[in-house]
Scaffold this active site. Structure first.
Site, PDB file in Angstrom:
ATOM      1  N   GLU A  90     -40.321 -11.502 -41.734  1.00 11.05           N
ATOM      2  CA  GLU A  90     -39.694 -12.125 -40.575  1.00 11.05           C
ATOM      3  C   GLU A  90     -39.008 -11.092 -39.685  1.00 11.05           C
ATOM      4  OE1 GLU A  90     -36.882 -15.097 -41.899  1.00 11.05           O
ATOM      5  OE2 GLU A  90     -38.220 -15.584 -43.559  1.00 11.05           O
ATOM      6  N   CYS A 103     -34.021  -7.918 -34.898  1.00  5.47           N
ATOM      7  CA  CYS A 103     -33.618  -7.795 -36.295  1.00  5.47           C
ATOM      8  C   CYS A 103     -34.896  -7.697 -37.133  1.00  5.47           C
ATOM      9  CB  CYS A 103     -32.813  -9.034 -36.677  1.00  5.47           C
ATOM     10  SG  CYS A 103     -32.382  -9.089 -38.415  1.00  5.47           S
ATOM     11  N   CYS A 110     -36.720  -8.984 -51.750  1.00  7.09           N
ATOM     12  CA  CYS A 110     -35.597  -8.077 -51.993  1.00  7.09           C
ATOM     13  C   CYS A 110     -35.221  -8.131 -53.461  1.00  7.09           C
ATOM     14  CB  CYS A 110     -34.405  -8.500 -51.133  1.00  7.09           C
ATOM     15  SG  CYS A 110     -32.986  -7.391 -51.269  1.00  7.09           S
ATOM     16  N   CYS A 114     -28.466 -10.999 -54.294  1.00  4.76           N
ATOM     17  CA  CYS A 114     -27.220 -11.601 -53.794  1.00  4.76           C
ATOM     18  C   CYS A 114     -27.322 -13.128 -53.866  1.00  4.76           C
ATOM     19  CB  CYS A 114     -26.933 -11.171 -52.357  1.00  4.76           C
ATOM     20  SG  CYS A 114     -26.699  -9.392 -52.204  1.00  4.76           S
ATOM     21  N   CYS A 117     -28.258 -15.326 -50.608  1.00  7.26           N
ATOM     22  CA  CYS A 117     -29.288 -14.854 -49.683  1.00  7.26           C
ATOM     23  C   CYS A 117     -30.682 -15.367 -50.039  1.00  7.26           C
ATOM     24  CB  CYS A 117     -29.277 -13.330 -49.674  1.00  7.26           C
ATOM     25  SG  CYS A 117     -30.450 -12.642 -48.507  1.00  7.26           S
ATOM     26  N   GLY A 157     -34.890  -7.661 -47.062  1.00 12.21           N
ATOM     27  CA  GLY A 157     -34.937  -6.393 -47.790  1.00 12.21           C
ATOM     28  C   GLY A 157     -33.669  -5.577 -47.702  1.00 12.21           C
ATOM     29  N   GLU A 158     -33.575  -4.597 -48.579  1.00  9.46           N
ATOM     30  CA  GLU A 158     -32.440  -3.671 -48.583  1.00  9.46           C
ATOM     31  C   GLU A 158     -32.953  -2.329 -48.055  1.00  9.46           C
ATOM     32  OE1 GLU A 158     -29.121  -3.359 -49.011  1.00  9.46           O
ATOM     33  OE2 GLU A 158     -29.547  -1.247 -48.698  1.00  9.46           O
ATOM     34  N   SER A 189     -27.990  -2.185 -42.101  1.00  6.65           N
ATOM     35  CA  SER A 189     -27.099  -2.965 -42.957  1.00  6.65           C
ATOM     36  C   SER A 189     -27.469  -2.786 -44.426  1.00  6.65           C
ATOM     37  CB  SER A 189     -27.214  -4.437 -42.562  1.00  6.65           C
ATOM     38  OG  SER A 189     -26.355  -5.225 -43.344  1.00  6.65           O
ATOM     39  N   SER A 212     -22.406  -4.869 -46.106  1.00 13.54           N
ATOM     40  CA  SER A 212     -22.207  -6.263 -46.499  1.00 13.54           C
ATOM     41  C   SER A 212     -21.166  -6.284 -47.604  1.00 13.54           C
ATOM     42  CB  SER A 212     -23.527  -6.852 -46.995  1.00 13.54           C
ATOM     43  OG  SER A 212     -24.460  -6.822 -45.952  1.00 13.54           O
ATOM     44  N   CYS A 331     -31.851 -14.661 -42.461  1.00 18.37           N
ATOM     45  CA  CYS A 331     -32.954 -13.915 -43.057  1.00 18.37           C
ATOM     46  C   CYS A 331     -33.538 -14.547 -44.312  1.00 18.37           C
ATOM     47  CB  CYS A 331     -32.533 -12.478 -43.348  1.00 18.37           C
ATOM     48  SG  CYS A 331     -31.003 -12.362 -44.263  1.00 18.37           S
TER      49      CYS A 331
HETATM   50  N1  SAH Z   1     -29.864  -5.897 -47.609  1.00 20.91           N
HETATM   51  C1  SAH Z   1     -29.078  -5.614 -46.454  1.00 20.91           C
HETATM   52  C2  SAH Z   1     -29.668  -6.126 -45.152  1.00 20.91           C
HETATM   53  C3  SAH Z   1     -30.240  -7.508 -45.150  1.00 20.91           C
HETATM   54  S1  SAH Z   1     -29.132  -8.874 -45.194  1.00 20.91           S
HETATM   55  C4  SAH Z   1     -27.674  -6.093 -46.642  1.00 20.91           C
HETATM   56  O1  SAH Z   1     -27.387  -6.665 -47.672  1.00 20.91           O
HETATM   57  O2  SAH Z   1     -26.854  -5.847 -45.790  1.00 20.91           O
HETATM   58  C5  SAH Z   1     -28.347  -8.834 -43.639  1.00 20.91           C
HETATM   59  C6  SAH Z   1     -27.021  -9.555 -43.637  1.00 20.91           C
HETATM   60  O3  SAH Z   1     -27.205 -10.963 -43.731  1.00 20.91           O
HETATM   61  C7  SAH Z   1     -26.143  -9.152 -44.803  1.00 20.91           C
HETATM   62  O4  SAH Z   1     -24.817  -9.000 -44.401  1.00 20.91           O
HETATM   63  C8  SAH Z   1     -26.301 -10.334 -45.708  1.00 20.91           C
HETATM   64  O5  SAH Z   1     -25.268 -10.372 -46.637  1.00 20.91           O
HETATM   65  C9  SAH Z   1     -26.324 -11.473 -44.703  1.00 20.91           C
HETATM   66  N2  SAH Z   1     -26.778 -12.746 -45.250  1.00 20.91           N
HETATM   67  C10 SAH Z   1     -27.587 -12.976 -46.282  1.00 20.91           C
HETATM   68  N3  SAH Z   1     -27.714 -14.287 -46.524  1.00 20.91           N
HETATM   69  C11 SAH Z   1     -26.968 -14.910 -45.601  1.00 20.91           C
HETATM   70  C12 SAH Z   1     -26.681 -16.254 -45.338  1.00 20.91           C
HETATM   71  N4  SAH Z   1     -27.198 -17.229 -46.068  1.00 20.91           N
HETATM   72  N5  SAH Z   1     -25.873 -16.526 -44.297  1.00 20.91           N
HETATM   73  C13 SAH Z   1     -25.349 -15.544 -43.555  1.00 20.91           C
HETATM   74  N6  SAH Z   1     -25.579 -14.247 -43.751  1.00 20.91           N
HETATM   75  C14 SAH Z   1     -26.371 -13.930 -44.774  1.00 20.91           C
END
Ligand code: SAH
Length: 344
Positions: A90, A103, A110, A114, A117, A157-158, A189, A212, A331
């Site tokens: 995406e 974005c 990933c 988390c 996510c 992804g990270e 990020s 994050s 995402c």
């Molecule tokens: N892996 C990286 C980048 C991808 S996530 C990271 O963790 O930063 C990008 C951002 O979206 C991160 O801050 C993540 O924590 C946040 N995110 C993930 N799931 C989410 C959700 N359900 N609602 C809002 N933000 C979310």
């Protein structure tokens, strides 16, 4: 066969010279990648013979628009892109006054796990290649018909778990012969892969680092982010300080407010103590949760109170605008849906 667009510009020049073509051809080919063209036959400034030779000996990593969802509320567009091997990722385009911000994803799925996510459900299938990361930007720019001014590596992804390809992508996207997007207009990020934050600092690219954080103490963070077990908060903050010193760039801390998990006044106070005095900025995120997570977002009053408490403690803080809430722009949500539909 190699994907020609997985090479850096310098590597491409060398490859093109090695097949007996003049160096400037590399510039011509590279330009097509910036225009969202991943088909040698469409590269109209190359001779027919060269186009044929390239199609025979090389491949290109493209990204085709499979589906597109436009928000009626704010003009945000979410793309479901198909890769050569059938995987989907995406990308999201958000329209701002100064141009569009895209974005992009860095992996298929990933591995970070988390709890809130959608991208991590089902784990990581594979890393995206250098060319696939860039293709998202140029394909979206071509479709949108407007210049991309900012890029955020915040999709699926990270990024720091696909370090080499991400660095190569950054160099290509910044290249004057390519899309020429300034490092200052790019944010990366991370969930906090500490050893890679040090490596990134050493690359000396003045991009913005977003972290994050989502919790101010190990107990809370450990519950929602498995990475915290490997790299506890103290080590993460130390790495952020190193990054700050090395680059002089302000760090952004992302903080999703989750009902009853990390949104109390006590959490706000701890956060202020943790990052007080750092050159940083906190971005509070009213979360979009997927049903699978079992989590819900904090109510508006709690979000405002959290912000106020941080402000009183002299922390630079904003509440992120919620864009694309009607198109599931958070995402991983679309890819999940596409996968679920595929399984039915
Ligand atoms: N892996 C990286 C980048 C991808 S996530 C990271 O963790 O930063 C990008 C951002 O979206 C991160 O801050 C993540 O924590 C946040 N995110 C993930 N799931 C989410 C959700 N359900 N609602 C809002 N933000 C979310």
């Amino acid at each position: 066969m190699i994907n020609l667009n997985d090479l850096t510009f310098d590597e491409l020049e060398r490859e093109i010279s090695a097949i007996g073509e003049p160096k400037f051809r590399a510039g011509q080919i590279f330009k097509w990648f910036s225009r969202g063209v991943f088909d040698f036959s469409q590269m109209s400034d190359l001779s027919a013979t060269l186009r044929e030779k390239l199609s025979r000996d090389y491949t290109l990593a493209g990204a085709d628009i499979k589906e597109k969802f436009s928000s009626k509320i704010d003009g945000t567009v979410k793309y479901l892109l198909g890769l050569n091997d059938g995987n989907v990722i995406e990308s999201v385009a958000m329209s701002y006054k100064h141009g569009i911000s895209v974005c992009i994803s860095t992996q298929v799925g990933c591995a970070m796990g988390c709890g809130f996510c959608a991208s991590t459900i089902g784990g990581r299938a594979r890393n995206l290649t250098t060319g696939e990361i860039l293709a998202q930007v140029s394909v979206v720019q071509k479709d949108f018909g407007e210049r991309v001014s900012n890029i955020v590596l915040m999709g699926i992804g990270e990024p720091l778990d696909n370090f080499d390809n991400v660095i190569r992508f950054l160099k290509n996207i910044n290249h004057p012969k390519g899309m020429n997007i300034g490092y200052r207009h790019i944010s990366l990020s991370t969930c906090g892969v500490v050893d890679k934050i040090y490596e990134l600092a050493k690359e000396n690219l003045p991009i913005t680092l977003s972290v994050s954080l989502h919790a101010p103490d190990n107990e809370t963070r450990g519950k929602i982010m498995p990475i915290n077990k490997k790299y506890p908060i103290e080590e993460l903050i130390e790495a952020c300080n190193f990054y700050l010193k090395a680059t002089g760039r302000r760090i952004t801390f992302e903080y999703i407010l989750i009902d009853g998990v990390n949104d109390s006044p006590r959490h706000a106070d701890k956060l202020a103590r943790l990052i007080g005095g750092m050159l940083c900025h906190v971005n509070l995120i009213p979360a979009n949760f997927v049903p699978e997570s079992g989590l819900s977002k904090s109510d508006r009053k709690t979000v405002l109170a959290f912000r106020e408490r941080l402000e009183q403690r002299k922390i630079n803080v904003t509440i992120r605008r919620e864009l694309g809430s009607d198109i599931e722009a958070s995402c991983g949500q679309l890819r999940q849906k596409a996968q679920r539909a595929g399984e039915q």
